[in-house]
Structure formats: structure tokens, C-alpha cells
Design a protein around this motif. Structure first.
Motif, PDB file in Angstrom:
ATOM      1  N   ASP A  41       0.845  -1.187   0.000  1.00 28.08           N
ATOM      2  CA  ASP A  41       0.000   0.000   0.000  1.00 28.08           C
ATOM      3  C   ASP A  41       0.878   1.233   0.000  1.00 28.08           C
ATOM      4  N   HIS A  73       0.351   5.747   0.313  1.00 34.04           N
ATOM      5  CA  HIS A  73      -0.536   6.910   0.452  1.00 34.04           C
ATOM      6  C   HIS A  73       0.298   8.183   0.358  1.00 34.04           C
ATOM      7  N   HIS A  93      -3.564  -1.477   6.050  1.00 31.86           N
ATOM      8  CA  HIS A  93      -4.072  -1.803   4.708  1.00 31.86           C
ATOM      9  C   HIS A  93      -3.214  -2.872   4.027  1.00 31.86           C
TER      10      HIS A  93
HETATM   11 ZN   LIG Z   1      -4.389   2.282   1.966  1.00 32.79          ZN
END
Ligand SMILES: [Zn+2]
Length: 157
Positions: free
Chosen positions: A8, A10, A42
């Protein structure tokens, strides 16, 4: 035994809290996202779902669903664990690498690991969390965001 991998990333966003592995970490910015943007939770959720060939976080907890606005991602992780349990699988161990130029995450990896172990329902020493930088390269090096890789091992029972 079944292994799964998760990834993941971000973007940083000023005015948001930085939440990683369920821990609020002091920093000048948090992460942009629909939920609390906990990239550690996540990536690990995807690793667990992936090990069970049970889809991914976006399938089960879509960001188009208002129920998951500002969701506690550790709760999503616990739901993923419950889902694989319902398929007769339990988490044996997991390993997580967080790649961020800033802030320095070393002081927080122990607390993250303990929180993740609690969420996964596995014992102390079952989850590893490591913090790396990207040596100044790319979007991570430029401080645009951070990334997380995770693997999880599941077994029947
Ligand atoms: Zn995420």
C-alpha cells in the motif's frame, strides 16, 4: 500453509493525523485517504486476504461505501482476520516493512507490532515491523508519501 503479500502507499496530506499500525505518530502531516489511511493496516489486510485468495481490501471495504469513511483500519484488519477464520484459516505470523523518509519510525515499530499482534490474534513475537527510508529516491525520498509491504502466513485450524 498459505502465504500472502500486500502493498500500500498513500500521499502525505497536511492537516491529517499520521496513523500507522494503529498508532498515532507525531508528524507535520498525515496520510490522505478515505479511511484513517493506515497504510500498515491496509497492506497487512491485503496480505491476509491474499493468503486466503479472498480478494482484497477494496473488494471487502470499498472506499465508495460511506460506512468506511474515516474507518479505523485496525478494525478492517480485524474483520479480514475474522473472514479468513470463517474459511478455516488462522494467522501464524506476519512481517511488515514501512518505507518512509520522514518521520523516523524506529521508535514506533515495537508498539505497531504489539497492536498488530493483538488485531491478528497471534502471540507476542509473531509480527515483525521494520522501518526503512528510500535513500532519498523517488516519491518516497521526495516526501510525497510512504509505502508499506507486508507478508502473512496462514495455516488451517
Ligand atoms: Zn491504503
Amino acid at each position: 500453509m498459505r502465504v500472502g503479500i500486500g502493498y500500500d502507499s498513500h500521499r502525505f496530506a497536511v492537516g491529517r493525523k499520521l496513523i500507522l499500525g494503529g498508532q498515532a505518530i507525531p508528524h507535520s502531516a498525515g496520510l490522505a485517504g478515505h479511511s484513517d489511511a493506515d497504510a500498515v493496516a491496509h497492506a497487512l489486510t491485503d496480505a491476509i486476504l491474499g493468503a486466503a485468495a479472498a480478494g482484497d481490501i477494496g473488494t471487502h471495504f470499498p472506499d465508495t461505501d460511506a460506512r468506511f469513511t474515516d474507518a479505523d483500519s485496525m478494525d478492517l484488519l480485524r474483520r479480514a482476520v475474522a473472514l479468513v477464520r470463517s474459511r478455516g484459516l488462522r494467522v501464524v505470523n506476519a512481517d511488515v516493512t514501512v518505507i518512509a523518509e520522514q518521520p523516523k519510525l524506529g521508535p514506533h515499530v515495537h508498539a505497531m507490532a504489539r497492536a498488530l499482534e493483538a488485531a491478528l490474534g497471534c502471540g507476542e513475537g509473531s509480527v515483525g515491523v521494520k522501518a526503512k527510508t528510500n535513500e532519498g529516491m523517488g516519491f518516497i525520498g521526495a516526501g510525497e508519501g510512504l509505502a508499506v509491504m507486508a507478508v502473512a502466513l496462514l495455516e488451517a485450524g
